[in-house]
Design an enzyme around this catalytic site. Structure first.
Site, PDB file in Angstrom:
ATOM      1  CB  CYS A   4      -4.180  26.190  -4.792  1.00 31.67           C
ATOM      2  SG  CYS A   4      -5.527  27.215  -5.426  1.00 31.67           S
TER       3      CYS A   4
ATOM      4  NE  ARG B 149     -14.736  29.261   3.130  1.00 30.80           N
ATOM      5  CZ  ARG B 149     -14.482  30.486   3.591  1.00 30.80           C
ATOM      6  NH1 ARG B 149     -14.859  31.540   2.907  1.00 30.80           N
ATOM      7  NH2 ARG B 149     -13.844  30.650   4.710  1.00 30.80           N
TER       8      ARG B 149
ATOM      9  CG  HIS C  48      -5.760  31.313   5.116  1.00 32.72           C
ATOM     10  ND1 HIS C  48      -5.520  30.148   5.779  1.00 32.72           N
ATOM     11  CD2 HIS C  48      -6.852  31.099   4.350  1.00 32.72           C
ATOM     12  CE1 HIS C  48      -6.429  29.246   5.431  1.00 32.72           C
ATOM     13  NE2 HIS C  48      -7.250  29.801   4.562  1.00 32.72           N
TER      14      HIS C  48
ATOM     15  CB  ALA D 193      -8.410  27.859  -2.758  1.00 41.60           C
TER      16      ALA D 193
HETATM   17 FE1  CFM Z   1     -10.619  28.607   9.034  1.00 43.42          FE
HETATM   18 FE2  CFM Z   1     -11.189  26.310   8.610  1.00 43.42          FE
HETATM   19 FE3  CFM Z   1     -10.187  27.866   6.704  1.00 43.42          FE
HETATM   20 FE4  CFM Z   1     -12.668  28.258   7.653  1.00 43.42          FE
HETATM   21 FE5  CFM Z   1     -13.695  26.824   5.606  1.00 43.42          FE
HETATM   22 FE6  CFM Z   1     -12.161  24.947   6.606  1.00 43.42          FE
HETATM   23 FE7  CFM Z   1     -11.218  26.417   4.679  1.00 43.42          FE
HETATM   24 MO1  CFM Z   1     -13.107  24.728   4.181  1.00 43.42          MO
HETATM   25  S1  CFM Z   1     -12.475  27.593   9.624  1.00 43.42           S
HETATM   26  S2  CFM Z   1     -11.102  29.636   7.184  1.00 43.42           S
HETATM   27  S3  CFM Z   1     -14.610  28.447   6.727  1.00 43.42           S
HETATM   28  S4  CFM Z   1      -9.246  27.043   8.409  1.00 43.42           S
HETATM   29  S5  CFM Z   1     -14.208  24.908   6.163  1.00 43.42           S
HETATM   30  S6  CFM Z   1     -11.579  24.261   8.657  1.00 43.42           S
HETATM   31  S7  CFM Z   1     -11.000  24.373   4.938  1.00 43.42           S
HETATM   32  S8  CFM Z   1     -12.966  26.940   3.632  1.00 43.42           S
HETATM   33  S9  CFM Z   1      -9.478  27.644   4.624  1.00 43.42           S
END
Ligand code: CFM
Length: 544
Positions: free
Chosen positions: A62, A96, A197, A65
């Site tokens: 989500c 994580r 993000h 997260a």
């Molecule tokens: Fe970038 Fe990723 Fe992500 Fe990531 Fe991660 Fe991820 Fe994630 Mo899990 S590199 S920041 S450190 S998009 S592994 S493939 S899914 S937490 S949001």
């Protein structure tokens, strides 16, 4: 499950038709746009970053997260409070495996704590702002942090608690120069963690970056590393390489980060973007406001690490720096080669399927290539079209209601804006092969005819395994045991299970060893789920 002979050619062409058969027609129509056969030259349009169809079991997380867990979570001295029911705070707490290393024994490290307002029914009915204020007071009294961030979970938006107002009020009440800021990152706000993000990036830029002009560090070649979160110690491995090469890391966003590092990020002279999905917004904002150019890098894979280090040398164009980089590469390549020679004959031609997040499903293909393994299908959970097709498609991406939901901040030139390179210098560097403000996406690196699937469903995943029996499936904890019960080993590429670091040369060696152990282990062939043993078979069909 019988193992296929992997030396035989694999025919993926029937998969799409086969998997779509099971869906009701409307669902099939929508899913068909997210399942495409790759062509690295033409790069077909893929549907991405759209809402998951209700009823489909998705891998996605989500918005909360993405904001709290992913971008802000890894920084150690910002006290992160989850405003919401207990589960949101608890389940985003350290799963994580993002690591941190305080410099001194007395330096704060809040990563080991889970701070939450633990909202109850009473707070949902009568409002939770008072409880949030109380939590902030308490947290400040006990820990005296320099900064506190508040993260909104779904009920906060539904009942209308104003975390931004609370932040302002509490900043005034506490004083002492404490910074308090809130995020409207309710879980439902976007289609996945990707929205989180973006919200986090805006917050970093508005509240932290640019607050401290101190230029510190012993090396003159100053970089930020964006989109590296120090999972399993990846960031440490890269830090170490930079130190050996004489590259000054001003700020990593956000692995092993501190408040001060964010505040000084604008003093760097080059931004290196690793996971573009989670942080390309910050790279663009830093360029607009402060004049810092950015290039994409990848430290997952020994070859890509070599390339990335050389790019840094090219950019700063300093003979001494270039010589140091070459020395490190020469030293490390010997070790990498030695390890690879041991495992390659065993890993060669094994089949890989990779369904992870927003950049790793692409980046890890580089490591598998080194092992001679073949990625026959891959996809992101929440990538956007540009993560698949390349950054150039951004202007053609339709802005839908979900994207409009996220605040777009307007960034203008800061008075401290300083051109790091003249347009002529940039042009000359581009001619040398440096590609500024760009990434090519996953499709460019996958071979023709491989399958690219966005937001894969559990059903599609099972079908892939049934039809093609990969030697390894890479995904996360939600998929791990389902896949392993089908007799296929699953490597978690979110938190690396208990492994890592996998970045840089040291990481590549770790990865080679771990993968060789996994794909050459014969136990998986023996594995039978209880229902297979008993000869029972439970199947259901959709009757539409
Ligand atoms: Fe970038 Fe990723 Fe992500 Fe990531 Fe991660 Fe991820 Fe994630 Mo899990 S590199 S920041 S450190 S998009 S592994 S493939 S899914 S937490 S949001």
């Amino acid at each position: 499950m019988e193992k296929k002979d992997t030396s035989k050619e694999i025919d993926l062409s029937t998969f799409k038709e086969e998997v779509l058969k099971a869906y009701p027609s409307k669902v099939a129509k929508k899913r068909s746009k997210a399942i495409v056969y790759n062509d690295p030259d033409s790069r077909p349009v893929i549907q991405a970053n759209v809402r998951t169809i209700p009823g489909i079991i998705t891998q996605r997380g989500c918005t909360y997260a993405g904001c709290k867990g992913v971008v802000l979570g890894p920084s150690r001295d910002i006290l992160n409070i989850t405003h919401g029911p207990i589960g949101c705070g608890f389940y985003s707490w350290l799963t994580r495996r993002n690591q941190t290393r305080p410099e001194g024994q007395d330096d704060p490290n809040f990563i080991t704590y889970a701070f939450t307002t633990d909202m109850h029914e009473k707070n949902i009915v009568f409002g939770g702002e008072e409880k949030l204020k109380q939590a902030i007071r308490e947290a400040y009294e006990i820990f005296h942090p320099k900064a506190i961030a508040i993260f909104s979970t779904c009920p906060v938006g539904l009942i209308g608690d104003d975390v931004h107002r609370v932040a302002r009020q509490m900043m005034e009440e506490i004083g002492n120069g404490v910074i308090i800021f809130g995020f409207s990152c309710e879980g439902y706000r976007g289609v996945s963690q990707s929205a989180g993000h973006h919200i986090a990036n805006n917050g970093l830029f508005k509240n932290l970056i640019g607050r401290d002009d101190t230029v510190e560090g012993k090396f003159p070649f100053r970089v930020n590393l964006l989109g590296e979160y120090n999972i399993g110690g990846d960031g440490f491995a890269i830090d170490d390489l930079f130190k050996r090469c004489g590259v000054q890391l001003v700020s990593t966003m956000s692995g092993n980060s501190t408040l001060q590092k964010f505040e000084r990020a604008h003093t760097a002279d080059l931004d290196l973007v690793m996971c573009h999905r989670s942080i390309n917004y910050v790279a663009s904002m830093l360029e607009t406001a402060y004049g810092i150019p950015w290039i994409s890098v990848n430290f997952i894979g020994a070859h890509t690490t070599v390339k990335s280090l050389r790019k840094i040398g090219e950019y700063f164009n300093d003979a001494n720096l270039k010589a140091r980089i070459e020395k490190v590469i020469a030293e490390e390549e010997v070790k990498v080669k030695k390890e690879l020679e041991k495992v390659y004959p065993k890993t060669k031609d094994k089949l890989v399927m990779l369904f992870v997040g927003g950049s790793r499903a692409h980046h890890y293909q580089m490591l598998f290539n080194e092992l001679g393994m073949r990625t026959i299908t891959a996809g992101y959970e929440f990538g956007h079209r540009d993560d698949y097709e390349g950054r150039r498609v951004i202007p053609t991406i339709q802005i839908d209601a979900d994207s409009r939901n996220i605040e777009e901040i307007t960034v203008t030139k800061d008075p401290r804006y300083r051109l790091r390179k003249t347009p002529e210098e940039i042009e000359a560097l581009e001619k040398e092969g440096l590609d500024f403000d760009n990434y090519e996406g996953m499709m460019a690196d996958m071979t023709k005819g491989t399958l690219v699937i966005d937001d894969i469903s559990q059903y599609e995943m099972e079908k892939l395994i049934e039809m093609y029996h990969p030697d390894i499936f890479c995904a996360g904890i939600k998929e791990k045991y389902v896949v392993q019960k089908m007799g296929i080993p699953l490597k978690q590429l979110h938190n690396y299970d208990s492994g890592g670091p996998y970045a840089g040369f040291e990481g590549a060696i770790n990865f080679y060893k771990d993968i060789e152990q996994i794909v050459c282990c014969s136990i998986w062939k023996e594995l039978k789920a209880p229902w297979e043993k008993d000869g029972e078979c439970i199947e259901a069909e959709y009757v539409g």
